[in-house]
Design a protein around this motif. Structure first.
Motif, PDB file in Angstrom:
ATOM      1  N   VAL A 171      -3.756   7.532  -4.542  1.00  0.00           N
ATOM      2  CA  VAL A 171      -3.597   6.662  -5.707  1.00  0.00           C
ATOM      3  C   VAL A 171      -4.938   6.073  -6.132  1.00  0.00           C
ATOM      4  O   VAL A 171      -5.306   6.106  -7.315  1.00  0.00           O
ATOM      5  N   GLU A 172      -5.687   5.559  -5.163  1.00  0.00           N
ATOM      6  CA  GLU A 172      -6.927   4.868  -5.510  1.00  0.00           C
ATOM      7  C   GLU A 172      -8.044   5.832  -5.904  1.00  0.00           C
ATOM      8  O   GLU A 172      -9.017   5.413  -6.541  1.00  0.00           O
ATOM      9  N   HIS A 173      -7.910   7.114  -5.552  1.00  0.00           N
ATOM     10  CA  HIS A 173      -8.851   8.097  -6.080  1.00  0.00           C
ATOM     11  C   HIS A 173      -8.745   8.155  -7.600  1.00  0.00           C
ATOM     12  O   HIS A 173      -9.751   8.363  -8.299  1.00  0.00           O
ATOM     13  N   PHE A 174      -7.525   7.960  -8.124  1.00  0.00           N
ATOM     14  CA  PHE A 174      -7.306   8.073  -9.567  1.00  0.00           C
ATOM     15  C   PHE A 174      -7.452   6.743 -10.300  1.00  0.00           C
ATOM     16  O   PHE A 174      -7.948   6.714 -11.431  1.00  0.00           O
ATOM     17  N   VAL A 175      -7.018   5.646  -9.705  1.00  0.00           N
ATOM     18  CA  VAL A 175      -6.969   4.381 -10.459  1.00  0.00           C
ATOM     19  C   VAL A 175      -7.853   3.297  -9.859  1.00  0.00           C
ATOM     20  O   VAL A 175      -7.878   2.171 -10.380  1.00  0.00           O
ATOM     21  N   GLY A 176      -8.588   3.588  -8.805  1.00  0.00           N
ATOM     22  CA  GLY A 176      -9.475   2.596  -8.215  1.00  0.00           C
ATOM     23  C   GLY A 176      -8.757   1.676  -7.246  1.00  0.00           C
ATOM     24  O   GLY A 176      -7.531   1.709  -7.104  1.00  0.00           O
ATOM     25  N   THR A 177      -9.519   0.846  -6.577  1.00  0.00           N
ATOM     26  CA  THR A 177      -8.974  -0.062  -5.569  1.00  0.00           C
ATOM     27  C   THR A 177      -7.968  -1.016  -6.194  1.00  0.00           C
ATOM     28  O   THR A 177      -8.232  -1.629  -7.235  1.00  0.00           O
ATOM     29  N   GLN A 178      -6.825  -1.140  -5.543  1.00  0.00           N
ATOM     30  CA  GLN A 178      -5.754  -1.980  -6.045  1.00  0.00           C
ATOM     31  C   GLN A 178      -5.781  -3.356  -5.374  1.00  0.00           C
ATOM     32  O   GLN A 178      -6.193  -3.485  -4.217  1.00  0.00           O
ATOM     33  N   PRO A 179      -5.322  -4.396  -6.068  1.00  0.00           N
ATOM     34  CA  PRO A 179      -5.290  -5.738  -5.475  1.00  0.00           C
ATOM     35  C   PRO A 179      -4.312  -5.796  -4.309  1.00  0.00           C
ATOM     36  O   PRO A 179      -3.360  -5.008  -4.227  1.00  0.00           O
ATOM     37  N   ASP A 180      -4.526  -6.745  -3.425  1.00  0.00           N
ATOM     38  CA  ASP A 180      -3.671  -6.871  -2.244  1.00  0.00           C
ATOM     39  C   ASP A 180      -2.209  -7.061  -2.616  1.00  0.00           C
ATOM     40  O   ASP A 180      -1.312  -6.556  -1.927  1.00  0.00           O
ATOM     41  N   ALA A 181      -1.932  -7.772  -3.691  1.00  0.00           N
ATOM     42  CA  ALA A 181      -0.549  -8.007  -4.100  1.00  0.00           C
ATOM     43  C   ALA A 181       0.169  -6.701  -4.413  1.00  0.00           C
ATOM     44  O   ALA A 181       1.350  -6.531  -4.116  1.00  0.00           O
ATOM     45  N   THR A 182      -0.561  -5.760  -5.018  1.00  0.00           N
ATOM     46  CA  THR A 182       0.021  -4.448  -5.316  1.00  0.00           C
ATOM     47  C   THR A 182       0.158  -3.617  -4.055  1.00  0.00           C
ATOM     48  O   THR A 182       1.190  -2.978  -3.819  1.00  0.00           O
TER      49      THR A 182
END
Length: 272
Positions: A171-182
């Motif tokens: 997922v993060e390869h495509f949309v970048g680092t996600q917040p902890d809440a997500t």
């Protein structure tokens, strides 16, 4: 034999062409792999269904897991000396996506299962205390108050949920680092608290982190088309640059590794 790497465009076209309805993942054989949880959910579901009076499968997808469980029980019935049918007297299933409703209906009708078209966020279309067993494999979201409402006192919710940060390396390869809440939205401790707030007793909650590997970019494309909540706005056109980068990485380094998370819920409605 031609062993040259296949072109990016050919692999992407193959991933786009595969139908996405249902939860049959057999197409991925040889193209991706995923460790399975140690508890063996489908067989455990079959054991729970045995002797149940009324059962409900929430968000059944194409009905594959419920169908497998009922087939397992039918085989056990054929082998039983007393020929007592262990299958529930009444079995129903819900599903919200029309292509899956049609697929599940065709698969489960021979088992006598009533498949009801119902949006995932809608109230369950059943009376209070209608079922003594509710099951679900990978619901998008567990609506705990509705689950508790349709369970009879003493009834059980037995389900396998997707856990936090599942396959987030991809997922993060495509949309970048996600917040902890997500990343932690599906944390089992949060779901335990929600289940208990709805009046259920959590008898068992087990969690595992499992290795996933994608062997080519076709598998990545098909996975993101099929499991649409991973990258909700995914399209080949929008993410072509990231797809090309990942294709080159797989060609040079080998399979792309990620990790899925799963947790097993066994919750019961108290007898009052």
């Amino acid at each position: 034999m031609d062993v040259r790497p296949r072109a990016f465009e050919d692999l992407v076209a193959e991933g786009v062409a595969v139908p996405t309805e249902g939860w049959d993942f057999s197409w991925f054989e040889g193209r991706a792999s995923e460790e399975r949880p140690s508890w063996g959910y489908a067989r455990s579901m079959a054991e729970r269904l045995a002797g149940t009076t009324a059962a409900l499968d929430i968000q059944t997808g194409g009905g594959e897991v419920l169908g497998f469980a009922l087939d397992t029980l039918a085989d056990a019935d054929a082998d039983a000396a007393d020929n007592a049918d262990p299958r529930p007297l009444l079995t129903a299933a819900t599903e919200g996506w029309p292509p899956n409703v049609a697929k599940a209906t065709a698969l489960l009708r021979p088992h006598g299962v009533a498949v009801v078209a119902s949006e995932e966020d809608a109230p369950l279309p059943f009376a209070d205390a209608a079922f003594d067993l509710v099951v679900s494999r990978h619901p998008v979201r567990a609506h705990w108050h509705e689950i508790a409402r349709v369970l009879r006192p003493g009834g059980t919710y037995f389900a396998q949920h997707v856990g936090p940060s599942s396959v987030y390396e991809l997922v993060e390869h495509f949309v970048g680092t996600q917040p902890d809440a997500t990343r932690n939205a599906r944390h089992p401790d949060r779901e335990r608290a929600a289940a208990e707030a709805a009046g259920l007793d959590v008898v068992e909650l087990r969690a595992e982190r499992l290795r996933v590997e994608f062997y080519d970019i076709a598998a990545v494309v098909h996975f993101l088309r099929k499991v649409i909540w991973m990258v909700p706005d995914f399209s080949v056109e929008k993410y072509e640059d990231r797809l090309r980068a990942l294709h080159k990485r797989i060609e040079s380094e080998g399979p792309f590794a990620a990790h899925s998370t799963r947790h097993l819920f066994d919750a019961r409605k108290p007898v009052t």
